[in-house]
Structure formats: C-alpha cells, structure tokens
Design a protein around this motif. Structure first.
Motif, mmCIF file in Angstrom:
data_model
loop_
_atom_site.group_PDB
_atom_site.id
_atom_site.type_symbol
_atom_site.label_atom_id
_atom_site.label_comp_id
_atom_site.label_asym_id
_atom_site.label_seq_id
_atom_site.Cartn_x
_atom_site.Cartn_y
_atom_site.Cartn_z
ATOM 1 N N TYR A 169 3.392 14.272 7.475
ATOM 2 C CA TYR A 169 3.673 15.504 8.224
ATOM 3 C C TYR A 169 3.341 15.338 9.713
ATOM 4 O O TYR A 169 4.125 15.712 10.591
ATOM 5 N N SER A 170 2.160 14.809 9.999
ATOM 6 C CA SER A 170 1.730 14.678 11.397
ATOM 7 C C SER A 170 2.608 13.704 12.168
ATOM 8 O O SER A 170 3.018 13.970 13.302
ATOM 9 N N LEU A 171 2.906 12.563 11.545
ATOM 10 C CA LEU A 171 3.700 11.551 12.235
ATOM 11 C C LEU A 171 5.124 12.043 12.468
ATOM 12 O O LEU A 171 5.727 11.740 13.508
ATOM 13 N N ALA A 172 5.658 12.809 11.528
ATOM 14 C CA ALA A 172 7.002 13.373 11.714
ATOM 15 C C ALA A 172 7.044 14.275 12.944
ATOM 16 O O ALA A 172 8.016 14.268 13.713
ATOM 17 N N LYS A 173 5.989 15.063 13.140
ATOM 18 C CA LYS A 173 5.927 15.939 14.313
ATOM 19 C C LYS A 173 5.817 15.141 15.605
ATOM 20 O O LYS A 173 6.445 15.479 16.618
ATOM 21 N N GLU A 174 5.040 14.076 15.580
ATOM 22 C CA GLU A 174 4.826 13.292 16.793
ATOM 23 C C GLU A 174 6.060 12.499 17.210
ATOM 24 O O GLU A 174 6.353 12.368 18.409
ATOM 25 N N LEU A 175 6.786 11.966 16.241
ATOM 26 C CA LEU A 175 7.846 11.004 16.561
ATOM 27 C C LEU A 175 9.249 11.599 16.581
ATOM 28 O O LEU A 175 10.191 10.939 17.002
ATOM 29 N N GLY A 176 9.387 12.850 16.144
ATOM 30 C CA GLY A 176 10.720 13.450 16.092
ATOM 31 C C GLY A 176 11.447 13.457 17.417
ATOM 32 O O GLY A 176 12.667 13.265 17.475
ATOM 33 N N GLN A 177 10.716 13.652 18.498
ATOM 34 C CA GLN A 177 11.338 13.728 19.832
ATOM 35 C C GLN A 177 11.982 12.410 20.248
ATOM 36 O O GLN A 177 12.778 12.380 21.196
ATOM 37 N N TYR A 178 11.642 11.314 19.542
ATOM 38 C CA TYR A 178 12.220 10.009 19.863
ATOM 39 C C TYR A 178 13.319 9.601 18.886
ATOM 40 O O TYR A 178 13.724 8.438 18.861
ATOM 41 N N GLY A 179 13.796 10.552 18.098
ATOM 42 C CA GLY A 179 14.848 10.220 17.136
ATOM 43 C C GLY A 179 14.348 9.453 15.926
ATOM 44 O O GLY A 179 15.139 8.804 15.226
ATOM 45 N N ILE A 180 13.046 9.544 15.676
ATOM 46 C CA ILE A 180 12.437 8.824 14.549
ATOM 47 C C ILE A 180 12.086 9.829 13.456
ATOM 48 O O ILE A 180 11.372 10.802 13.713
ATOM 49 N N THR A 181 12.573 9.598 12.258
ATOM 50 C CA THR A 181 12.234 10.463 11.132
ATOM 51 C C THR A 181 11.136 9.814 10.297
ATOM 52 O O THR A 181 11.058 8.581 10.200
ATOM 53 N N VAL A 182 10.289 10.649 9.707
ATOM 54 C CA VAL A 182 9.183 10.170 8.870
ATOM 55 C C VAL A 182 9.159 11.004 7.598
ATOM 56 O O VAL A 182 8.997 12.235 7.654
ATOM 57 N N ASN A 183 9.331 10.356 6.470
ATOM 58 C CA ASN A 183 9.351 11.041 5.181
ATOM 59 C C ASN A 183 8.516 10.263 4.168
ATOM 60 O O ASN A 183 8.065 9.147 4.450
#
Length: 266
Positions: A169-183
């Motif tokens: 959850y935390s990493l998805a919030k941090e990296l979303g602005q760079y076009g990176i998805t985390v699931n």
C-alpha cells in the motif's frame, strides 16, 4: 498470455523453483527478457534452460535478497546492461519448521523476516530508482493467505506476509506519480516443495475445503503476476489479489452446512 510485454526486462527473485520458476516461464512465453535470480546456481540455471528450450530469453544472477550489497550490485549490473528494468517480482522466500512462538528461535525469526520482508525492501529500493528514470514499472509482492488470518506454528511467516500488505500500500502511493504500479498476490494452498509434506497428508481435505475443489498450481500464481505486469494494467495499483480457489471463504460452519444441504438433496 500478454504479447504486449515483449522486450520488457523482468527481475524475478526466487526464480529457481516453485512459484518463481513458473512466473519466469510464463513471462518468457510473453516475450519478456527474464532475469532469474536465486541463491542456488543449479536451480536458476535449470530455470534458464527450461526457458531457452521454449525459445525464450533468460539470464541468471546469483543473489541473496537478504544481502543489501549483493542486491544493489545485481540490480546495477542488470540496469547497466539493458538500460531499464520494467518488472520486479518479489517472490523469494523460505520456511522454517512449524513451532509455537514460545519455542521459536531468534535465528528462525530473523532469517525468515530478513528474506521475505527485508528482501522485498532491498529489491524494491534498488529497482524503483531505475524504474523512476524511465517513468514506468511494475512491482508485485508475494504475500499469502497467512497474511490474512495467520498460520499456527508459523508466526514469523504470517508476520512477514502481513507486513508485505502494508508495504505494498505505502509503496504504491509513493511510486504512482512515476508510472510505477505496486500490487501483491496472496496465494492459497499451492503445490510446491514448501507445501509438499502437508499435501502428502491432507491434500484431499484441503481440496474439499476449497470451493473450486482442487489444490492451486504455481501456474495459477504466474497468471496473476502476468496480469499485474501487463501494460494493460496501468491503472491498477495498491491491490491485494487472493489466488486461493476461494479457500479463505469457507469456515467450519460453511462446511457443516454444505454437508447438511447436500444430505437434503439426496
């Protein structure tokens, strides 16, 4: 199978066996260039051969995800060679003999937490800076249904798998602005070397307690991973996907009522 993944660079940790191996093979079938990592050279080399027998592309890197310096060195080597890293699958893991918390040794606790949790942290940290350079990336963490309701005798494993949910959850919030998805994926009971002993004794019971009436196979998890990593999934992030055949849905009462209702139909 997602053909629009062709030419992407994927790093799969724990790619020498079990779920990791099937993810490597699935990605290779999608045209991905697969970086197979693991601690045992014989295992990762075997995965590489299986991929090459399918006319896929694979490289092997001996890597211990609990060793920060080793992780950083491997990711730098891959990035310097290919100029990008598109996909990271944090799959590496291990298990310890079941024991109650009161009897668990420090080494069993530390070793498992270092591999499952520190490993995901080290790999994600090393990889995400390269993904940010290209404004694109897919990170998938391997949690477990143990991270939902815990496993008796496996407090170290359950703790690590629960923590990976918050990590996702935390990493998805941090990296979303760079076009990176985390699931993250939460496998249920999957047929691997880790579950071999339990399945030898209880496979029929586990299958009967699963709505789909079978044990999961590593390819079931590989299919979920390829879905998350396809360019088509670019608007999906911070999602925890259970892949358990519905096992977690059943309770003792459900099974009792199923038997009762079945008896009424006869």
């Amino acid at each position: 199978m997602y053909k629009n993944m062709e030419g992407q660079i994927a790093v799969i940790t724990g790619g020498g066996s079990g779920i990791g191996r099937d993810i490597c093979i699935e990605f290779a079938k999608c045209g991905v260039k697969v970086m197979v990592t693991g601690r045992r050279e014989s295992n990762i080399n075997e995965t590489k051969k299986l991929i090459e027998d399918l006319n896929g592309y694979a490289e092997t890197y001996k890597m211990d995800v609990s060793n920060k310096e080793n992780v950083e060195s491997v990711f730098e080597e891959i990035y310097n060679k290919h100029g990008k890293i598109d996909i990271l699958i944090n799959n590496a893991g291990l298990s310890t003999p079941p024991t109650f918390c009161t009897n668990m040794s420090d080494s069993d606790w530390d070793g498992l937490i270092k591999t499952h949790l520190y490993g995901a942290f080290y790999c994600s940290r090393a990889c995400s800076k390269f993904m940010k350079n290209n404004n694109y990336g897919r990170i998938v963490n391997m949690s477990s249904i143990a991270g939902v309701f815990g496993f008796v005798g496996n407090i170290n494993y359950s703790t690590a798998k629960t923590a990976l949910v918050g990590f996702t959850y935390s990493l998805a919030k941090e990296l979303g602005q760079y076009g990176i998805t985390v699931n993250a994926i939460q496998p249920g009971i999957i047929r691997t070397s880790m579950t071999e002993r339990a399945l030898d004794a209880l496979e029929v019971k586990f299958a009967n307690e699963t709505p789909l009436k079978r044990i999961g196979e590593p390819k079931d998890i590989a299919s979920a991973a390829s879905f998350f990593c396809s360019p088509n999934s670019g608007f999906i992030t911070g999602v925890i996907m259970r892949v358990d055949g519905g096992y977690i849905l059943n309770s003792g009462m459900d099974l009792l009522m199923m038997q009762t209702c079945s008896g009424e139909q006869e």
